[in-house]
Design a protein around this motif. Sequence first.
Motif, short mmCIF file in Angstrom:
data_model
loop_
_atom_site.label_atom_id
_atom_site.label_comp_id
_atom_site.label_asym_id
_atom_site.label_seq_id
_atom_site.Cartn_x
_atom_site.Cartn_y
_atom_site.Cartn_z
N UNK A 24 0.86 -1.18 0.00
CA UNK A 24 0.00 0.00 0.00
C UNK A 24 0.89 1.22 0.00
N UNK A 25 0.37 2.28 -0.53
CA UNK A 25 1.14 3.52 -0.62
C UNK A 25 0.44 4.60 0.19
N UNK A 26 1.20 5.61 0.56
CA UNK A 26 0.64 6.79 1.19
C UNK A 26 0.85 7.97 0.26
N UNK A 27 -0.16 8.81 0.16
CA UNK A 27 -0.07 10.02 -0.64
C UNK A 27 -0.25 11.21 0.30
N UNK A 28 0.53 12.25 0.05
CA UNK A 28 0.42 13.49 0.81
C UNK A 28 0.16 14.60 -0.19
N UNK A 29 -0.96 15.27 0.02
CA UNK A 29 -1.35 16.37 -0.87
C UNK A 29 -1.35 15.95 -2.34
N UNK A 30 -1.97 14.79 -2.59
CA UNK A 30 -2.16 14.25 -3.94
C UNK A 30 -0.88 13.82 -4.65
N UNK A 31 0.20 13.56 -3.89
CA UNK A 31 1.46 13.08 -4.46
C UNK A 31 1.91 11.86 -3.66
N UNK A 32 2.37 10.83 -4.36
CA UNK A 32 2.91 9.68 -3.64
C UNK A 32 4.04 10.13 -2.73
N UNK A 33 4.06 9.58 -1.51
CA UNK A 33 5.04 10.00 -0.51
C UNK A 33 6.15 8.97 -0.37
N UNK A 34 7.34 9.46 -0.06
CA UNK A 34 8.50 8.61 0.20
C UNK A 34 8.66 8.41 1.71
N UNK A 35 9.31 7.33 2.14
CA UNK A 35 9.42 7.04 3.58
C UNK A 35 9.98 8.18 4.42
N UNK A 36 10.92 8.95 3.91
CA UNK A 36 11.54 10.02 4.69
C UNK A 36 10.83 11.35 4.64
N UNK A 37 9.75 11.45 3.86
CA UNK A 37 9.01 12.72 3.76
C UNK A 37 8.40 13.08 5.11
N UNK A 38 8.48 14.36 5.46
CA UNK A 38 7.93 14.86 6.72
C UNK A 38 6.45 15.18 6.54
N UNK A 39 5.69 14.90 7.58
CA UNK A 39 4.25 15.17 7.58
C UNK A 39 3.98 16.45 8.36
N UNK A 40 3.08 17.27 7.82
CA UNK A 40 2.67 18.50 8.50
C UNK A 40 1.19 18.40 8.85
N UNK A 41 0.79 19.13 9.86
CA UNK A 41 -0.56 19.01 10.40
C UNK A 41 -1.66 19.24 9.36
N UNK A 42 -1.49 20.13 8.46
CA UNK A 42 -2.55 20.45 7.49
C UNK A 42 -2.47 19.63 6.20
N UNK A 43 -1.53 18.69 6.12
CA UNK A 43 -1.41 17.85 4.93
C UNK A 43 -2.63 16.96 4.76
N UNK A 44 -3.01 16.73 3.52
CA UNK A 44 -4.05 15.76 3.22
C UNK A 44 -3.34 14.43 2.95
N UNK A 45 -3.61 13.45 3.78
CA UNK A 45 -2.94 12.16 3.68
C UNK A 45 -3.97 11.10 3.29
N UNK A 46 -3.60 10.27 2.33
CA UNK A 46 -4.49 9.20 1.88
C UNK A 46 -3.72 7.90 1.80
N UNK A 47 -4.39 6.82 2.13
CA UNK A 47 -3.81 5.48 1.97
C UNK A 47 -4.35 4.91 0.66
N UNK A 48 -3.42 4.52 -0.19
CA UNK A 48 -3.77 3.95 -1.48
C UNK A 48 -3.55 2.43 -1.39
N UNK A 49 -4.63 1.65 -1.38
CA UNK A 49 -4.48 0.19 -1.26
C UNK A 49 -3.93 -0.40 -2.56
#
Length: 80
Positions: free
Chosen positions: A50-75
């Motif tokens: 499964x992948x994680x997307x942050x603000x409509x972009x696939x995220x890398x393991x080292x990417x930092x998360x910010x409180x207002x980010x839109x995060x989605x789990x892509x199965x």
Amino acid sequence: MKINILAFGVTREIFGSGEISLEMTNDATISNLKYLLEQQYPRLKQLSSYMLAVNNEYALPGDTIHERDEIAIIPPVSGG
């Protein structure tokens, strides 16, 4: 910080909802988030991937998360 995570497909069933909220530290990364999610929802580990997307972009393991980010789990998806 409080983050909201959108779930789709089988992950929606695993969470029992289309959206969940989690508390994380301000310097949390995608790797930290995946670890926390798999601790709270062990069925995620059973997915082939499964992948994680942050603000409509696939995220890398080292990417930092910010409180207002839109995060989605892509199965995992299959098609033919």
